[in-house]
Design an enzyme around this catalytic site. Structure first.
Site, PDB file in Angstrom:
ATOM      1  CG  ASP A  13      30.515  37.987  46.666  1.00 64.02           C
ATOM      2  OD1 ASP A  13      31.458  37.716  47.050  1.00 64.02           O
ATOM      3  OD2 ASP A  13      29.670  38.593  47.569  1.00 64.02           O
ATOM      4  CG  ASP A  15      31.150  35.694  52.606  1.00 61.49           C
ATOM      5  OD1 ASP A  15      30.851  34.849  53.458  1.00 61.49           O
ATOM      6  OD2 ASP A  15      32.537  35.845  51.922  1.00 61.49           O
ATOM      7  CE  LYS A 199      34.520  40.019  44.279  1.00 58.05           C
ATOM      8  NZ  LYS A 199      33.187  39.002  44.512  1.00 58.05           N
ATOM      9  CG  ASP A 224      26.808  41.255  49.016  1.00 57.93           C
ATOM     10  OD1 ASP A 224      27.826  40.788  48.442  1.00 57.93           O
ATOM     11  OD2 ASP A 224      26.703  41.697  50.346  1.00 57.93           O
TER      12      ASP A 224
END
Length: 284
Positions: A13, A15, A199, A224
């Site tokens: 990922d 961000d 996701k 995260d």
């Protein structure tokens, strides 16, 4: 905790993992240098559909990292691929509430994009044919007219697709609203729930695995967010690692019904773990 080994590929990922907004997180350049040195394959798979792969490569270059567009998979790209597999692009009109990262993949697949107030509605004052599908992704140019056009098309029967359902977004200014907040407004206005492509649905992970050409058992997902990155990995049947530099916290882990395979402070800790793993791994 499961031993940190048999790792030949990563689905990463962006961000909250690599950066916050336009600010690179500590250890970013060393992390990618390690991936290249150890020949660990990777796909950068983000729910954020605002940018194209080319725009993400420019963003990474500004942070001192070189990545090829082929190594990037966005929820906008995943959405375009999903729709191309389930409809005839040449005969399908799409209204996009989103930016280049949501619009360009649809054009590349052959879809026709509609404009403001092109609606299949007998009460409309336009003669233009409306959209068969409404796609909603992160849009920093969000306006009343865009929301109105999306609402009118959905209420007229257009299929409602969300590139992702992240309700928040970590930025250099703090945590702000994400695409899920826009989806919630449209759902409230239409009474229609969107189909989500990003996701935690397993679609993006399955597409990333196909691009990597590596067995799921040799791949881990880095993220995260418990409710998207980690849950999506669980649904896709791959191991996961959560870093604590984005949305989800240690406190969230303590109350969650599901858990990542590993938890680390940040990508600096991950870089160290990858180097240690490489020293003890068997040849691939």
């Amino acid at each position: 905790m499961e031993p940190f080994n048999n790792i030949h590929a990563l689905i990463i990922d962006m961000d909250g993992v690599l950066w916050q907004g336009n600010q690179a997180l500590p250890g970013l350049t060393d992390f990618f240098q390690t991936l290249y040195e150890l020949e660990i394959r990777f796909i950068l798979a983000t729910n954020n559909a605002s940018l194209t792969p080319q725009q993400y490569t420019v963003k990474l270059a500004r942070m001192g990292v070189t990545v090829a567009p082929k190594d990037i998979l966005t929820s906008g790209m995943a959405t375009a691929l999903y729709l191309a597999e389930h409809t005839d692009p040449g005969d399908t009109r799409v209204f996009v509430l989103g930016e280049d990262g949501a619009r360009q993949p649809l054009r590349d697949r052959g879809f026709t994009l509609t404009g403001l107030y092109e609606v299949n509605n007998s009460g409309s004052n336009t003669s233009h044919k409306g959209a068969d599908i409404v796609v909603c992704g992160k849009d920093e140019t969000l306006s009343w007219d865009k929301l109105a056009t999306a609402t009118l098309n959905i209420r007229a029967g257009a299929k409602f697709i969300g590139t992702n359902a992240d309700v928040t977004l970590p930025t250099e200014h703090g945590v702000t609203h994400g695409n899920g907040a826009i989806l919630a407004a449209l759902q409230a206005a239409t009474g229609v729930a969107p189909i989500i492509i990003g996701k935690p649905e397993p679609i993006m992970y399955q597409q990333a695995l196909a691009l990597l050409g590596v067995a799921p058992a040799q791949t881990i997902a880095i993220g995260d967010r418990l409710e998207t990155d980690i849950l999506g990995a669980i649904r896709a049947g791959i191991r996961s690692l959560m870093v604590l530099t984005g949305i989800s916290t240690q406190e969230d882990l303590e109350t969650s019904d599901f858990q990542p395979t590993w938890v680390m402070a940040d990508i600096r800790a991950l870089t160290h773990a990858l180097r240690s793993q490489h020293l003890s791994m068997e040849p691939y």
